[in-house]
Write a protein that holds these residues in place. Structure first.
Motif, PDB file in Angstrom:
ATOM      1  N   GLY A  65       0.772  -1.258   0.024  1.00  0.00           N
ATOM      2  CA  GLY A  65      -0.101  -0.040   0.048  1.00  0.00           C
ATOM      3  C   GLY A  65       0.960   1.250  -0.143  1.00  0.00           C
ATOM      4  O   GLY A  65       0.265   2.307  -0.115  1.00  0.00           O
ATOM      5  N   LYS A  97      -9.110  -3.919  -9.195  1.00  0.00           N
ATOM      6  CA  LYS A  97      -9.573  -3.864  -7.907  1.00  0.00           C
ATOM      7  C   LYS A  97      -8.983  -2.743  -7.073  1.00  0.00           C
ATOM      8  O   LYS A  97      -8.072  -2.541  -7.361  1.00  0.00           O
ATOM      9  CB  LYS A  97      -9.530  -5.374  -7.256  1.00  0.00           C
ATOM     10  CG  LYS A  97      -8.032  -5.684  -7.177  1.00  0.00           C
ATOM     11  CD  LYS A  97      -7.793  -7.246  -6.631  1.00  0.00           C
ATOM     12  CE  LYS A  97      -6.677  -7.651  -6.583  1.00  0.00           C
ATOM     13  NZ  LYS A  97      -6.505  -8.877  -5.916  1.00  0.00           N
ATOM     14  N   THR A  98      -9.461  -2.623  -5.991  1.00  0.00           N
ATOM     15  CA  THR A  98      -8.913  -1.689  -5.071  1.00  0.00           C
ATOM     16  C   THR A  98      -8.649  -2.028  -3.739  1.00  0.00           C
ATOM     17  O   THR A  98      -9.283  -2.932  -3.242  1.00  0.00           O
ATOM     18  CB  THR A  98      -9.947  -0.445  -4.793  1.00  0.00           C
ATOM     19  OG1 THR A  98     -11.127  -0.765  -4.344  1.00  0.00           O
ATOM     20  CG2 THR A  98      -9.882   0.386  -6.274  1.00  0.00           C
ATOM     21  N   GLU A  99      -7.538  -1.338  -2.994  1.00  0.00           N
ATOM     22  CA  GLU A  99      -7.166  -1.459  -1.492  1.00  0.00           C
ATOM     23  C   GLU A  99      -7.367  -0.205  -1.043  1.00  0.00           C
ATOM     24  O   GLU A  99      -6.707   0.665  -1.676  1.00  0.00           O
ATOM     25  CB  GLU A  99      -5.952  -2.121  -1.463  1.00  0.00           C
ATOM     26  CG  GLU A  99      -5.932  -3.688  -1.777  1.00  0.00           C
ATOM     27  CD  GLU A  99      -6.493  -4.394  -1.026  1.00  0.00           C
ATOM     28  OE1 GLU A  99      -6.862  -4.157   0.236  1.00  0.00           O
ATOM     29  OE2 GLU A  99      -6.765  -5.873  -1.473  1.00  0.00           O
ATOM     30  N   ASP A 155      -6.596   2.101   2.458  1.00  0.00           N
ATOM     31  CA  ASP A 155      -6.007   2.647   3.620  1.00  0.00           C
ATOM     32  C   ASP A 155      -5.823   4.023   3.996  1.00  0.00           C
ATOM     33  O   ASP A 155      -5.451   4.759   3.562  1.00  0.00           O
ATOM     34  CB  ASP A 155      -4.481   2.002   3.413  1.00  0.00           C
ATOM     35  CG  ASP A 155      -3.725   2.007   4.569  1.00  0.00           C
ATOM     36  OD1 ASP A 155      -4.432   2.520   5.813  1.00  0.00           O
ATOM     37  OD2 ASP A 155      -2.335   1.891   4.680  1.00  0.00           O
ATOM     38  N   GLU A 202      -5.305  -1.945  -8.208  1.00  0.00           N
ATOM     39  CA  GLU A 202      -4.498  -3.113  -8.613  1.00  0.00           C
ATOM     40  C   GLU A 202      -5.274  -3.955  -9.650  1.00  0.00           C
ATOM     41  O   GLU A 202      -6.252  -3.901  -9.909  1.00  0.00           O
ATOM     42  CB  GLU A 202      -4.554  -3.967  -7.356  1.00  0.00           C
ATOM     43  CG  GLU A 202      -3.769  -3.551  -6.049  1.00  0.00           C
ATOM     44  CD  GLU A 202      -3.730  -4.413  -4.794  1.00  0.00           C
ATOM     45  OE1 GLU A 202      -4.500  -5.675  -5.270  1.00  0.00           O
ATOM     46  OE2 GLU A 202      -3.010  -4.202  -3.987  1.00  0.00           O
TER      47      GLU A 202
END
Length: 216
Positions: free
Chosen positions: A72, A119-121, A123, A130
């Motif tokens: 991240g 897709k997403t992450e 934080d 991603e």
């Protein structure tokens, strides 16, 4: 009898009005497309044009950086990946495409990112975009965690819609897809601006692999 006549007249006039509206929309995007082509992608795709009459799926400011690491950390304050120091960009999502502008008043986006199979992450205020294989493609840093979550939610929604449409097309049902003219126009612009994305920076592993080994 008078009421019946008035109703009938209104009913026959409505399709004509609808046809005129559709014609006006078509002419607007035709002129915009001509401007885009003549200017080699420098005009004809500003924020207002890409919004269309139905508006964008998402709009907002964020710092944008190409690449990053799987944990991240994106290095978003070192550079944008396009040779410029990282600064606020104007981000707009329309359908299955994310457009990155220098600012809201720019006449055309710097580049576009196709969202299918992404897709997403999230934080905090950072969203890592991603690929389906888990490779970090982009990093977006927003002014608040709430804005980051909203952005990630829109990406998830539009990516899912795009993937469902791809399946329909593969099954031969593409003719059943009904898209607004503004969405079709945005997709055509995205297909051309996708190639203007900044280069993906080398990862630490790639840098180490490029260093010649010496005998100790």
């Amino acid at each position: 009898m008078t009421d019946a006549k008035d109703t009938s007249a209104g009913a026959t006039a409505s399709p004509v009005k609808g046809g005129r509206r559709a014609s006006r929309k078509s002419s607007i995007f035709t002129r915009a497309r001509m401007s885009f082509v003549r200017s080699h992608g420098q005009r004809g795709a500003d924020v207002e044009t890409l919004r269309g009459t139905s508006g964008a799926n998402y709009e907002g400011e964020a710092k944008v950086n190409r690449g990053g690491s799987s944990n991240g950390f994106c290095g978003c304050f070192g550079g944008s990946g396009d040779g410029e120091p990282t600064k606020d960009r104007y981000v707009l999502i329309k359908g299955a495409a994310c457009f990155v502008f220098s600012n809201e008043d720019a006449s055309s986006p710097k580049y576009a990112i196709m969202l299918a199979h992404m897709k997403t992450e999230v934080d905090g205020a950072t969203v890592v975009l991603e690929t389906a294989l888990g490779d970090v493609d982009y990093c977006f840093v927003f002014k608040s965690a709430e804005e980051a979550q909203r952005f990630a939610s829109v990406i998830a929604e539009q990516a899912a819609i795009a993937e469902a449409e791809q399946i329909k097309e593969r099954l031969g049902h593409g003719h059943m897809l009904k898209k607004r003219s503004s969405v079709r126009y945005a997709q055509s612009i995205a297909a051309k601006k996708e190639k203007d994305q900044p280069e993906q920076p080398m990862t630490a592993a790639e840098v180490m692999a490029a260093v010649p080994m010496t005998n100790i």
